[in-house]
Enzyme design. Structure first.
Site, mmCIF file in Angstrom:
data_model
loop_
_atom_site.group_PDB
_atom_site.id
_atom_site.type_symbol
_atom_site.label_atom_id
_atom_site.label_comp_id
_atom_site.label_asym_id
_atom_site.label_seq_id
_atom_site.Cartn_x
_atom_site.Cartn_y
_atom_site.Cartn_z
ATOM 1 N N ASP A 22 0.840 -1.197 0.000
ATOM 2 C CA ASP A 22 0.000 0.000 0.000
ATOM 3 C C ASP A 22 0.878 1.252 0.000
ATOM 4 O O ASP A 22 1.987 1.235 0.524
ATOM 5 C CB ASP A 22 -0.904 -0.026 1.250
ATOM 6 C CG ASP A 22 -2.022 0.998 1.172
ATOM 7 O OD1 ASP A 22 -2.295 1.510 0.063
ATOM 8 O OD2 ASP A 22 -2.609 1.299 2.220
ATOM 9 N N HIS A 39 3.162 3.777 -8.878
ATOM 10 C CA HIS A 39 2.982 2.350 -9.193
ATOM 11 C C HIS A 39 4.247 1.787 -9.848
ATOM 12 O O HIS A 39 4.632 0.653 -9.602
ATOM 13 C CB HIS A 39 1.770 2.157 -10.102
ATOM 14 C CG HIS A 39 0.463 2.494 -9.435
ATOM 15 N ND1 HIS A 39 0.158 2.087 -8.140
ATOM 16 C CD2 HIS A 39 -0.619 3.197 -9.860
ATOM 17 C CE1 HIS A 39 -1.049 2.517 -7.822
ATOM 18 N NE2 HIS A 39 -1.538 3.205 -8.833
ATOM 19 N N LEU A 133 11.803 -20.348 -4.214
ATOM 20 C CA LEU A 133 10.768 -19.479 -3.638
ATOM 21 C C LEU A 133 9.528 -19.604 -4.513
ATOM 22 O O LEU A 133 9.634 -19.648 -5.738
ATOM 23 C CB LEU A 133 11.256 -18.013 -3.659
ATOM 24 C CG LEU A 133 10.211 -16.928 -3.364
ATOM 25 C CD1 LEU A 133 9.849 -16.922 -1.874
ATOM 26 C CD2 LEU A 133 10.722 -15.543 -3.749
HETATM 27 C C1 FPP Z 1 -1.339 0.431 -3.431
HETATM 28 O O1 FPP Z 1 -1.063 1.753 -3.674
HETATM 29 C C2 FPP Z 1 -0.906 -0.472 -4.457
HETATM 30 C C3 FPP Z 1 -1.674 -1.123 -5.392
HETATM 31 C C4 FPP Z 1 -2.923 -0.623 -6.004
HETATM 32 C C5 FPP Z 1 -1.282 -2.441 -5.848
HETATM 33 C C6 FPP Z 1 0.177 -2.733 -5.931
HETATM 34 C C7 FPP Z 1 0.705 -2.521 -7.278
HETATM 35 C C8 FPP Z 1 2.029 -2.455 -7.563
HETATM 36 C C9 FPP Z 1 3.077 -2.625 -6.541
HETATM 37 C C10 FPP Z 1 2.489 -2.163 -8.935
HETATM 38 C C11 FPP Z 1 2.610 -3.272 -9.922
HETATM 39 C C12 FPP Z 1 2.644 -4.669 -9.396
HETATM 40 C C13 FPP Z 1 3.315 -5.674 -9.995
HETATM 41 C C14 FPP Z 1 3.215 -7.056 -9.485
HETATM 42 C C15 FPP Z 1 4.186 -5.431 -11.145
HETATM 43 P P1 FPP Z 1 -2.278 2.771 -3.644
HETATM 44 O O2 FPP Z 1 -2.499 3.252 -5.033
HETATM 45 O O3 FPP Z 1 -3.461 2.156 -2.985
HETATM 46 O O4 FPP Z 1 -1.651 3.882 -2.733
HETATM 47 P P2 FPP Z 1 -2.437 5.002 -1.906
HETATM 48 O O5 FPP Z 1 -3.281 4.281 -0.884
HETATM 49 O O6 FPP Z 1 -1.326 5.786 -1.282
HETATM 50 O O7 FPP Z 1 -3.248 5.786 -2.881
#
Ligand code: FPP
Length: 245
Positions: A22, A39, A133
């Protein structure tokens, strides 16, 4: 007597670590960048974390990459996340394979693009015999949706006369989850300060230790993973039983 610190040093790593990644959006905001940049940095943190987990001897790493609820985000953000995922699968599968990492994906594939499903299937086959893994990406995944799916499978088996209602036990449910052949997570980490499970591995996390870190996901790395594992080792896991001694 062994001190708590030396105990933590000598303890085997947790078998299964699961992470709610997150804070990509907040990271981007703090740096004056668009959410897509957060992201992108998040995908780099995924690469780092997989490498660290493998080096630390963790056997299963499960990452919450896209939840069932994430489909409700603006279409442009969903497109950005899917593009990153596509890029990750295209670029990383050979690398995962070289490093002995087995790739798995859990979640509702019917909502993912056909090209992404094809990349996933190709990756799962290519890396299927690796054992250093197991990296599981939860994609279009929701814990409640997974339980509904398991309930339907049980109902179908009962209706077909293959299963008696009284024979439905915990194992019967667990066998019908996406994670049927995986151990439950020992440690669930969430980054970026929120203290919620957000529909992640609801059944499987029943006895997991939860570690909440303030660091946003794009800044997560070896130090943070090691700190979370140390925290895990300091806790005494009792599974509902009384404390020893
Ligand atoms: C949370 O940040 C993250 C996500 C929506 C999902 C995780 C995605 C990635 C790490 C990128 C790509 C993944 C892979 C496997 C290549 P948020 O947008 O909810 O953050 P915020 O709460 O600060 O808005």
């Amino acid at each position: 007597m062994e001190s708590a610190a030396s105990h933590a040093e000598s303890s085997p790593p947790p078998l299964h670590v699961a992470i709610i990644m997150d804070g990509n959006g907040r990271w981007a905001k703090t740096h004056g960048l668009p959410r897509a940049a957060g992201h992108k940095r998040g995908a780099e943190a995924v690469r780092r974390t997989v490498e660290c987990a493998r080096d630390m001897g963790i056997s299963y790493l499960t990452l919450y990459a896209f939840s069932s609820e994430n489909w409700k985000r603006p279409a442009s953000e969903v497109t950005d996340l899917m593009a990153l995922l596509r890029l990750y699968l295209r670029n990383e599968i050979a690398n995962l394979d070289r490093n002995g990492v087995r790739l798995r994906v859990i979640g509702d594939r019917s909502r993912l693009g056909r090209d992404i499903v094809a990349l996933i299937e190709e990756g799962e086959v290519k890396t299927g015999n690796n054992r250093a893994l197991t990296l599981t990406l939860a994609l279009s995944y929701g814990g409640r949706q997974e339980l509904v799916r398991a309930a339907r499978a049980l109902a179908r088996d009962v209706a077909a006369g293959r299963l008696f209602p009284d024979d439905i036990d915990e194992a019967a449910v667990a066998q019908r989850l996406f994670t049927a052949d995986m151990p439950d997570p020992d440690l669930v980490i969430r980054t970026s300060g929120e203290k919620r499970i957000s529909n992640f591995l609801l059944w499987q996390s029943a006895y997991a230790e939860l570690v909440f870190l303030d660091v946003p996901w794009p800044d997560f790395g070896r130090d943070e993973l090691e700190a979370a594992v140390r925290d895990f080792h300091r806790r005494e896991r009792r599974y509902g039983a009384a404390a020893a001694g």
